[in-house]
Design a protein around this motif. Structure first.
Motif, short mmCIF file in Angstrom:
data_model
loop_
_atom_site.label_atom_id
_atom_site.label_comp_id
_atom_site.label_asym_id
_atom_site.label_seq_id
_atom_site.Cartn_x
_atom_site.Cartn_y
_atom_site.Cartn_z
N SER A 1 -19.18 -2.81 -3.01
CA SER A 1 -18.69 -1.60 -2.36
C SER A 1 -19.06 -1.57 -0.87
O SER A 1 -18.53 -0.76 -0.13
CB SER A 1 -19.23 -0.35 -3.07
N SER B 1 -18.68 -4.33 1.12
CA SER B 1 -17.63 -5.13 1.75
C SER B 1 -16.26 -4.48 1.64
O SER B 1 -15.41 -4.65 2.51
CB SER B 1 -17.57 -6.51 1.11
N PHE B 2 -16.02 -3.75 0.54
CA PHE B 2 -14.66 -3.30 0.26
C PHE B 2 -14.53 -1.79 0.05
O PHE B 2 -13.43 -1.26 0.08
CB PHE B 2 -14.11 -4.04 -0.96
N GLY B 3 -15.67 -1.13 -0.17
CA GLY B 3 -15.62 0.29 -0.50
C GLY B 3 -15.01 1.12 0.62
O GLY B 3 -15.35 0.94 1.78
N GLY B 4 -14.11 2.02 0.23
CA GLY B 4 -13.46 2.86 1.22
C GLY B 4 -12.13 2.32 1.68
O GLY B 4 -11.42 2.98 2.44
N ALA B 5 -11.77 1.11 1.20
CA ALA B 5 -10.52 0.51 1.68
C ALA B 5 -9.62 0.02 0.54
O ALA B 5 -8.49 -0.36 0.79
CB ALA B 5 -10.82 -0.64 2.63
N VAL B 6 -10.14 0.01 -0.69
CA VAL B 6 -9.30 -0.37 -1.84
C VAL B 6 -9.42 0.73 -2.89
O VAL B 6 -10.44 1.41 -2.98
CB VAL B 6 -9.72 -1.73 -2.46
N PRO B 7 -8.37 0.91 -3.71
CA PRO B 7 -8.46 1.95 -4.75
C PRO B 7 -9.47 1.57 -5.83
O PRO B 7 -9.62 0.39 -6.17
CB PRO B 7 -7.04 2.03 -5.30
N ASN B 8 -10.16 2.58 -6.32
CA ASN B 8 -11.23 2.41 -7.32
C ASN B 8 -10.70 2.95 -8.65
O ASN B 8 -10.37 4.14 -8.76
CB ASN B 8 -12.44 3.22 -6.82
#
Lengths: 464, 464
Positions: free
Chosen positions: B222, B224-231
Motif C-alpha cells: 500500500s 507503493s500503490f495505495g491511493g492509486a489503484v482500486p481496493n
C-alpha cells in the motif's frame, strides 16, 4: 573558494577506481546477513572492516557502535571551518540472505565483474552506495586541496536494516548528541532509471488503525431480527465506504488541513518523468487506476495522503449461506500521511469521526497500533539544491525528483535529529535488491562517487 | 345451516377430552426423531400410528406417503357438498431430538401432565397442533349433525420437517394433483402470547447473494500503490454501505416496486399487540434498534423487505498490521422479500445495480445460491376471516395478527398449489420448541380443537 574543478575530481577517480573496486569487493565478500543468527560474527566483521577502511580514508573518528542487536558503524570528519554545516550520511552494512542455489548466476558473496556491472549480494543494497562516499570525500579533498571536508561529515552505517531495524530507534536516541546534523542524506535508495537520474525528496508516513465493532451478543437470526437491529458488518462496511468522497478524497473532516501541497514546480518536474502507466499497472498487477481527483498516479502514490482498508472481516465466511445478523466485525485501516500531517492529530481526527458514525446498539473499540511520520525536504532547501547541482555535474543532465510512497525509519532520523532528510541513491530498478543476481552498475557507482565529491563543497558554499 | 352452536362443540369436547389426551400421549411416546438415523423406524411407526388414528377419526382416505427420505401422512375427507372449498392442513409428525440428561424435568418421550400442562417432546411442535384437528373435525360433525366435514378436508403431515424438509418440495410437486386445495392452513406455528391470540398471515421470502471482488493479482504494497489503484475490500464495503440510504431503505433502484404495502388496518392491528421493545431487544441480544424510517420494529421484521450483510471478508485479518491493497474481498448478502417481490426480478435488480458500482480494475463474480418466495394472505381473504371468527369464538376475545419475518417451505405450498397460506397455531413462546421441557398448554390445546371445530363450517358458509 571551495568549488572543485570537475576535471580534477574525474582524474582522481580514474586513478583510484581500480583500488576502490578491489576494496568494495573485499567488503562484499563478507556475508553480513543480519537475518541469519549464524552470521552475527560476519556482521561484526563487516562493521570492523568498515571502521578500518574509514580510518584509512581519513576519518579521524570511526568506531563500532554496539546496540542491543548487531553493531553499527559511526564515523566523523570535522570540517575545521567554523561555519560549515554538518551532514549525516545514513546507510547500512548488513545484507539480505543469498545463496547460489537460489538461482544466482554467480556466487553471491564472490563479487564478479561482468562488463560494467559488479554482481554480489549487497553491491547495490547497500554496500556499494555506502562505499561511494569514501572515494567521494577523497576526490573532494584532492580536487580542492583541502585536508578536511568542507562540511562536518558524519556517517551512520546500520547493521540491522535488513532485519527491520529493531534497535535503530533506541540507538539514535541514545547517540542523538553525537549524531546531531543540519541535514541527513540517506544513501539507501535508487533513481528513476539509468537514463533518468533523480533525487528522492520524501517519504509518506503511516498511521495504522484497527476497529472492532460489536452488535448482538451472538450471531442472531436475520429472519427474526433482520431489518430492525444494527448489523456490525454493515457499520464496518459503511465506515470504510465513508472514508472517501466521490472524488476519492479522504472524507474525514480536517484530514487535509495543514498538509504541504505539491508546488507547481514539483508537479511539472514529476510530469517530466518518463512514466508509462500501463507498465506501472503491470507492476501493480492491477487492472485500472483509481485515486484522488485532480492528481496523477505518481502524485497519488508519492505526495497525497490516503486511507486504505487492509483487511475487513465479520459474520459468516464459510461455504454456503447463514442468514444471520453477525455479532461482530473488524477492520484494519492504514493512513499514509504527508508532510504537515501529525500522527497524533490524524489519530484524533479519525477517532472523532468514527465516534459520530456508530449507530445506537453497536459498541466499538478503536486502536492505533503503530505509526511512522512523513518526511519531506522542499525543492528549494539548500541541501537539496546542492545535491541536485552535484548530481547534475556528475550525470551531465537534468536531475528530476521522486518521492517514496512507502514509509520508513528515515523519518526517525528526521524526528530525533530535527534535521531534513533527503535521499541520494544511484541504484536502478534492475539492480535486483532482495532478489537473485544483485548488481551495481559501475558507471552509476562512479557517478555516485562524483556526486559525493561535488556535494560537500557545494553544500558548504551555499549553506545559509 | 352449517353454523354450529358453540355449546354443542364445547360439550362434545368435554366428553372426549380425556380420550383425546390419552391418544395424543400415545403418539408422543413414539420418539419420531427424524434427525437420528437410528430412529427412522420410529418415524415410520409414528406415520403408521397417525394413519390408523385418522381412519378411526373418520377420514375415508389416510395413507403413508413415501418420499426419498422419511414418510409423510396424507388424509382426505371429502365434504360431499359440491360447492365446498378444499382446505389442506399442513403439520409434521417428526420431532426434535430430546433426552432427559439434556436437562428435562421429565422423560421427554413419557408425556407427563402437570396441572394444565402436558410435557413431552412434540407436545407443541408439532404433534399437539396436528392432533387438535382430529377432535376438532369430530366436534364439528357432532355439533352440526353432518356425516362429513363442511369443507373438503385434506391433511399433509410431513416426517422430515425437523431435518430441513429435504424431500418436501419433490413430494408436493409429485402429489400436487391430490394436494390441490383452495387454501392451505399451516398448524406449526404459535400465537403472540397466551392472553393474546393471533393469526399469522405471511412469511418473508429470501434471496441469497454472494459476490467475489478481485483487484490486484496478489496483495500489493500500500506504500507503493495505495491511493492509486482500486481496493477490492473498499469496493466490497462501499457496495454493502450503498445497499441502504439515509432512511435505511434499500437503495437498489426498483427494489420496492410492486410490493404489497401494509394496509392502515394491519398497521393499527399490529400496534395493538402488547409489544415491549426493551424485552424484544433482550431476546435479540442487541443494544438498539435500527431500520427503515417510518416503520415500527414489528413492521420492519414482519412486513418490510431487507438487505442484510451476513458475512464480509477480504485482505489481512490476522494479528498485527500488513499494509497491503488486498487482492480480493467477498460478501454474503441476503434479501428478505415481501409479497409482490419476485425472486427473479430482485436478482435482476441486484445484478444490474452491482454492475454500475464496480470501478475499472476490479473484476467480480455474483451468484444467487438460494431463494424462498414470500407468502401473504390479505386480512380480507375469506379463509382468514373465517379463521379469525373461529378463533374469536374459541378464545372469546379479539384476534390480532402477526407475520413471520423468517422464510420457510410454506411458500412452496403456496407456489405449487397456487393457494393462499395462513397459519393457525396455538403454541406460545414459553412452550420450549427445540429446547428442554417442551409442553403444550391444555387450555390452549382445547381452544385449538374448538377453533378447528368452528372453522370448517364458517369457511364453507362464507366461501365465495
Amino acid at each position: 573558494m571551495t568549488k572543485t574543478p570537475d576535471s580534477a575530481v574525474r582524474s582522481y577517480i580514474d586513478q583510484h577506481e581500480a583500488e576502490f573496486l578491489e576494496d568494495l569487493s573485499a567488503w562484499l565478500r563478507i556475508p553480513s546477513v543480519s537475518a541469519d543468527p549464524g552470521r552475527a560474527g560476519e556482521v561484526r566483521r563487516s562493521a570492523e572492516w568498515l571502521v578500518a577502511k574509514l580510518r584509512e580514508t581519513g576519518f579521524p573518528v570511526a568506531e563500532v557502535w554496539e546496540s542491543d542487536g548487531l553493531p553499527a558503524v559511526f564515523a566523523e570528519w570535522p570540517s575545521g571551518d567554523a561555519s560549515a554545516p554538518t551532514v549525516l550520511v545514513y546507510g547500512h552494512h548488513d545484507v539480505q540472505p543469498a545463496a547460489k542455489e537460489d538461482g544466482w548466476a554467480t556466487e553471491p558473496f564472490e563479487p564478479t565483474r561482468i562488463g560494467r556491472q559488479l554482481f554480489a549480494r549487497g553491491a547495490a543494497d547497500d554496500k556499494g552506495q555506502v562505499f561511494f562516499h569514501t572515494l567521494g570525500v577523497r576526490a573532494h579533498l584532492a580536487a580542492t586541496g583541502r585536508t578536511a571536508p568542507a562540511v562536518n561529515l558524519k556517517l551512520l552505517i546500520e547493521g540491522e536494516e535488513e532485519s527491520g531495524s529493531p534497535n535503530f530507534g533506541a540507538l539514535i536516541r541514545r547517540e542523538a548528541a553525537r549524531l546531531a546534523a543540519d541535514v541527513v542524506i540517506i544513501s539507501d535508495t535508487g533513481m528513476w532509471a539509468e537514463d533518468t537520474p533523480t533525487v528522492c525528496t520524501g517519504m509518506r508516513g503511516l498511521a495504522d488503525c484497527e476497529i472492532d465493532f460489536y452488535g448482538p451478543a451472538n450471531d442472531i437470526h436475520s429472519g427474526s431480527f433482520g431489518g430492525a437491529v444494527p448489523n456490525p458488518a454493515d457499520v464496518a462496511a459503511s465506515l470504510v465506504a465513508a472514508l472517501h468522497d466521490a472524488d476519492r478524497r479522504v472524507a474525514i473532516p480536517g484530514f487535509y488541513d495543514g498538509i504541504v501541497e505539491l508546488t507547481e514546480q514539483e508537479r511539472e518536474l514529476f510530469a517530466e518523468l518518463p512514466f508509462d502507466e500501463q507498465q506501472w499497472l503491470k507492476v501493480a498487477k492491477s487492472g485500472g487506476t483509481l485515486g484522488e481527483a485532480g492528481y496523477s498516479t505518481l502524485e497519488r502514490v508519492w505526495a497525497r495522503p490516503t486511507a486504505e482498508v487492509n483487511g475487513i472481516w465479520g459474520g459468516y465466511t464459510g461455504p454456503g449461506q447463514k442468514t444471520i445478523v453477525p455479532a461482530e466485525a473488524h477492520v484494519k485501516l492504514s493512513f499514509r500521511l504527508v508532510a504537515g500531517q501529525e500522527v497524533e492529530n490524524v489519530r484524533k481526527l479519525v477517532r472523532d469521526w468514527v465516534a459520530t458514525r456508530i449507530p445506537e446498539g453497536i459498541r466499538y473499540d478503536i486502536a492505533f497500533p503503530g505509526a511512522t511520520r512523513p518526511c519531506l525536504t522542499p525543492l528549494d532547501h539548500p541541501a537539496l539544491q546542492s545535491t541536485v547541482r552535484a548530481m547534475g555535474r556528475a550525470f551531465g543532465q537534468k536531475i528530476l525528483f521522486t518521492r517514496e510512497g512507502g514509509s520508513g525509519p528515515a523519518a526517525d532520523l528526521q524526528d530525533v535529529l530535527g534535521a531534513p532528510v533527503l535521499f541520494l541513491g544511484i541504484s536502478v530498478p534492475s539492480d535486483g535488491w532482495h532478489s537473485v543476481n544483485e548488481k551495481v552498475e559501475l558507471d552509476l557507482l562512479r557517478k555516485g562517487v562524483e556526486t559525493s565529491a561535488y556535494l560537500w563543497g557545494d553544500l558548504a558554499e551555499n549553506w545559509q
